[in-house]
Write a protein that holds these residues in place. Structure first.
Motif, mmCIF file in Angstrom:
data_model
loop_
_atom_site.group_PDB
_atom_site.id
_atom_site.type_symbol
_atom_site.label_atom_id
_atom_site.label_comp_id
_atom_site.label_asym_id
_atom_site.label_seq_id
_atom_site.Cartn_x
_atom_site.Cartn_y
_atom_site.Cartn_z
ATOM 1 N N MET A 173 0.649 -1.387 -0.104
ATOM 2 C CA MET A 173 0.235 -0.107 0.226
ATOM 3 C C MET A 173 0.922 1.053 -0.336
ATOM 4 S SD MET A 173 -3.103 -0.897 2.475
ATOM 5 C CE MET A 173 -1.377 -1.616 4.065
ATOM 6 N N ASP A 174 0.443 2.176 -0.252
ATOM 7 C CA ASP A 174 0.720 4.021 -0.343
ATOM 8 C C ASP A 174 0.106 3.811 -0.127
ATOM 9 O OD1 ASP A 174 2.043 6.174 -0.591
ATOM 10 O OD2 ASP A 174 3.137 5.420 -2.333
ATOM 11 N N MET A 175 -0.677 5.048 0.751
ATOM 12 C CA MET A 175 -1.943 5.918 1.357
ATOM 13 C C MET A 175 -1.176 6.771 2.313
ATOM 14 S SD MET A 175 -4.301 2.642 2.758
ATOM 15 C CE MET A 175 -5.514 3.264 3.070
ATOM 16 N N LEU A 176 -2.247 7.866 1.225
ATOM 17 C CA LEU A 176 -2.157 9.638 1.778
ATOM 18 C C LEU A 176 -3.231 9.703 2.007
ATOM 19 C CD1 LEU A 176 0.075 11.579 1.309
ATOM 20 C CD2 LEU A 176 -0.752 12.701 -0.407
ATOM 21 N N PHE A 177 -3.024 10.438 3.122
ATOM 22 C CA PHE A 177 -4.871 11.289 3.936
ATOM 23 C C PHE A 177 -4.425 12.335 4.397
ATOM 24 C CE2 PHE A 177 -4.037 6.811 5.253
ATOM 25 C CZ PHE A 177 -5.595 5.719 5.523
ATOM 26 N N ARG A 178 -5.504 13.251 3.991
ATOM 27 C CA ARG A 178 -5.464 14.725 4.658
ATOM 28 C C ARG A 178 -5.974 14.787 6.041
ATOM 29 N NH1 ARG A 178 -2.367 19.518 4.283
ATOM 30 N NH2 ARG A 178 -3.871 21.092 5.251
ATOM 31 N N LEU A 179 -5.394 15.234 6.403
ATOM 32 C CA LEU A 179 -6.244 15.177 8.096
ATOM 33 C C LEU A 179 -6.291 16.573 8.223
ATOM 34 C CD1 LEU A 179 -7.876 14.224 10.989
ATOM 35 C CD2 LEU A 179 -5.177 14.454 11.679
ATOM 36 N N ASN A 180 -8.062 17.238 8.327
ATOM 37 C CA ASN A 180 -8.632 18.708 8.399
ATOM 38 C C ASN A 180 -8.631 18.078 10.062
ATOM 39 O OD1 ASN A 180 -8.362 19.007 6.299
ATOM 40 N ND2 ASN A 180 -9.806 18.414 5.580
ATOM 41 N N VAL A 181 -8.199 18.661 11.023
ATOM 42 C CA VAL A 181 -8.312 19.232 12.866
ATOM 43 C C VAL A 181 -9.342 20.862 13.205
ATOM 44 C CG1 VAL A 181 -7.849 19.630 14.835
ATOM 45 C CG2 VAL A 181 -7.166 17.802 13.372
ATOM 46 N N TYR A 182 -10.526 20.753 12.489
ATOM 47 C CA TYR A 182 -11.291 22.219 13.176
ATOM 48 C C TYR A 182 -11.930 22.423 14.483
ATOM 49 C CZ TYR A 182 -12.324 20.863 8.925
ATOM 50 O OH TYR A 182 -12.418 20.613 7.038
ATOM 51 N N ASP A 183 -11.662 23.962 14.607
ATOM 52 C CA ASP A 183 -11.661 24.599 15.846
ATOM 53 C C ASP A 183 -12.960 24.810 16.132
ATOM 54 O OD1 ASP A 183 -10.568 26.433 14.285
ATOM 55 O OD2 ASP A 183 -9.849 27.486 16.370
ATOM 56 N N GLU A 184 -13.399 24.905 14.753
ATOM 57 C CA GLU A 184 -14.494 26.209 14.572
ATOM 58 C C GLU A 184 -15.724 25.371 13.755
ATOM 59 O OE1 GLU A 184 -14.573 30.297 12.741
ATOM 60 O OE2 GLU A 184 -12.852 30.941 14.279
ATOM 61 N N VAL A 185 -16.715 24.757 14.803
ATOM 62 C CA VAL A 185 -17.452 24.212 13.702
ATOM 63 C C VAL A 185 -18.536 24.410 14.351
ATOM 64 C CG1 VAL A 185 -18.200 21.551 14.073
ATOM 65 C CG2 VAL A 185 -15.809 22.000 14.211
ATOM 66 N N THR A 186 -19.532 24.562 13.298
ATOM 67 C CA THR A 186 -21.319 24.922 13.417
ATOM 68 C C THR A 186 -21.817 24.122 13.885
ATOM 69 O OG1 THR A 186 -21.177 26.818 11.570
ATOM 70 C CG2 THR A 186 -23.255 26.382 12.090
ATOM 71 N N SER A 187 -22.175 24.622 15.014
ATOM 72 C CA SER A 187 -22.663 22.447 15.431
ATOM 73 C C SER A 187 -24.882 23.274 15.781
ATOM 74 C CB SER A 187 -23.569 22.835 17.494
ATOM 75 O OG SER A 187 -21.678 22.485 17.790
ATOM 76 N N VAL A 188 -25.429 22.144 15.186
ATOM 77 C CA VAL A 188 -27.188 21.751 14.713
ATOM 78 C C VAL A 188 -27.526 20.369 15.145
ATOM 79 C CG1 VAL A 188 -28.512 21.698 12.358
ATOM 80 C CG2 VAL A 188 -25.962 22.905 12.183
ATOM 81 N N SER A 189 -28.826 21.219 15.608
ATOM 82 C CA SER A 189 -29.579 20.176 16.314
ATOM 83 C C SER A 189 -30.665 19.579 16.120
ATOM 84 C CB SER A 189 -29.559 20.529 17.738
ATOM 85 O OG SER A 189 -28.158 20.434 18.339
ATOM 86 N N VAL A 190 -31.558 18.808 15.545
ATOM 87 C CA VAL A 190 -32.491 18.313 14.966
ATOM 88 C C VAL A 190 -33.717 16.797 15.653
ATOM 89 C CG1 VAL A 190 -31.765 17.380 13.632
ATOM 90 C CG2 VAL A 190 -33.795 18.280 12.935
ATOM 91 N N ASN A 191 -34.678 16.928 15.257
ATOM 92 C CA ASN A 191 -35.728 16.151 16.113
ATOM 93 C C ASN A 191 -35.679 15.373 15.081
ATOM 94 O OD1 ASN A 191 -35.724 17.208 18.312
ATOM 95 N ND2 ASN A 191 -37.952 17.822 17.843
#
Length: 304
Positions: A173-191
């Protein structure tokens, strides 16, 4: 090839995946083995006994063995690929190798950044497993976990500085992962059962724009607008069809609406355009949970 019988084995799990038996004039592909990994992707040539694997995926990498009465041949299949992974800062994230088992002669190496700094490795031949968490001035100290069965890498207590490219290299294997770490996330709630719209905040999509919506830590593409090619697509049959007939794209703004929400739709959603990257964390409540929370709160008030 002149043969009486022929068998194809996937050697990482020592599993029979295809065979031809001439006396009975039978030709069989076992594409439901290994949890259906090869389903509808194996083709046997009844004249030569050659095996074709279509729509190649990372988990197909490994050793394949051809066996007949007079011939035994091994083939090492290496698959290259790139995966995008997203996570909210502070949470753990796993970069999956796609393997269920490491071959006895395999060497797994995990590297970080453009300079490919070695941060973790497994050498099955020597029986060693090492995390180099003091590399890069100790950036990953006490935060790297290696799975000795699969070679997958977990980073705990993720930080913004962890955002970068991670490379997995092995014999197959030769795999490349792009990791994105977010500090600003929009929280959404729904029933559960309701609909929710994830707003792009765009007024309009320009002629050269590419709008992509992806779901989950592994950023599985679920919807896309490509103005250049005038393509407008929802991929609602992926992820076991969990979004089937539930996704609506606004062709003017690129906003995404999910109808008839279920708890399995909770998770991270990422919007990426030529100029914008946004992350949404969707929480889905069941009605029974809401009622329970209400009565718990009411009971708490009575006690005080």
């Amino acid at each position: 090839m002149d043969y009486y019988w022929i068998q194809w084995m996937y050697m990482i799990e020592n599993t029979l995946i295809a065979e031809i038996y001439k006396p009975a004039n039978s030709m069989t592909v076992y594409d439901n083995v290994l949890d259906g990994r090869f389903r509808d992707r194996l083709k046997l040539d009844d004249q030569t006994g050659s095996l074709t694997i279509t729509d190649i995926r990372m988990k197909d990498a490994g050793r394949y063995q051809l066996q007949t009465g007079s011939v035994s041949k091994s083939f090492n299949l290496t698959v290259c690929g790139q995966t995008s992974v997203s996570v909210i800062e502070g949470e753990p994230v796993s970069l999956y190798s796609g393997r269920t088992e490491i071959m006895d002669d395999d060497v797994i190496r995990w590297m970080f950044g453009n300079e490919n700094t070695l941060i973790a490795e497994i050498n099955k031949q020597t029986g060693s497993m090492t995390v180099h968490d003091d590399a890069l001035d100790g950036r990953f100290r006490d935060r790297l976990k290696l799975d000795n069965q699969t070679g997958s890498l977990t980073i705990t207590d993720t930080r913004i500085a962890d955002s970068n490219d991670y490379r997995l290299q092995s014999n197959f294997m030769d795999m490349l992962f792009r990791l994105n770490v977010y500090d600003e996330v929009t929280s959404v709630s729904v029933n559960e059962g309701d609909s929710v719209s994830l707003d792009s905040d765009l007024i309009e999509i320009h002629d050269d724009d590419l709008v992509k919506w992806s779901f989950g830590n592994e950023n599985t593409l679920i919807a896309e607008i490509n103005k250049k090619t005038d393509r407008f697509s929802v991929f609602d049959y992926d992820l076991d069809g969990r979004f089937r007939d539930r996704l609506k794209l606004d062709d003017q703004t690129g906003s995404l609406t999910i109808t008839d929400i279920r708890t399995k739709h909770a998770g991270l959603y990422q919007l990426q355009t030529n100029t914008v990257i946004k992350c949404f964390s969707l929480t889905v409540y069941r009605e029974s949970n809401i009622v329970f929370l209400f009565f718990s709160f009411f009971f708490h008030l009575l006690q005080h």
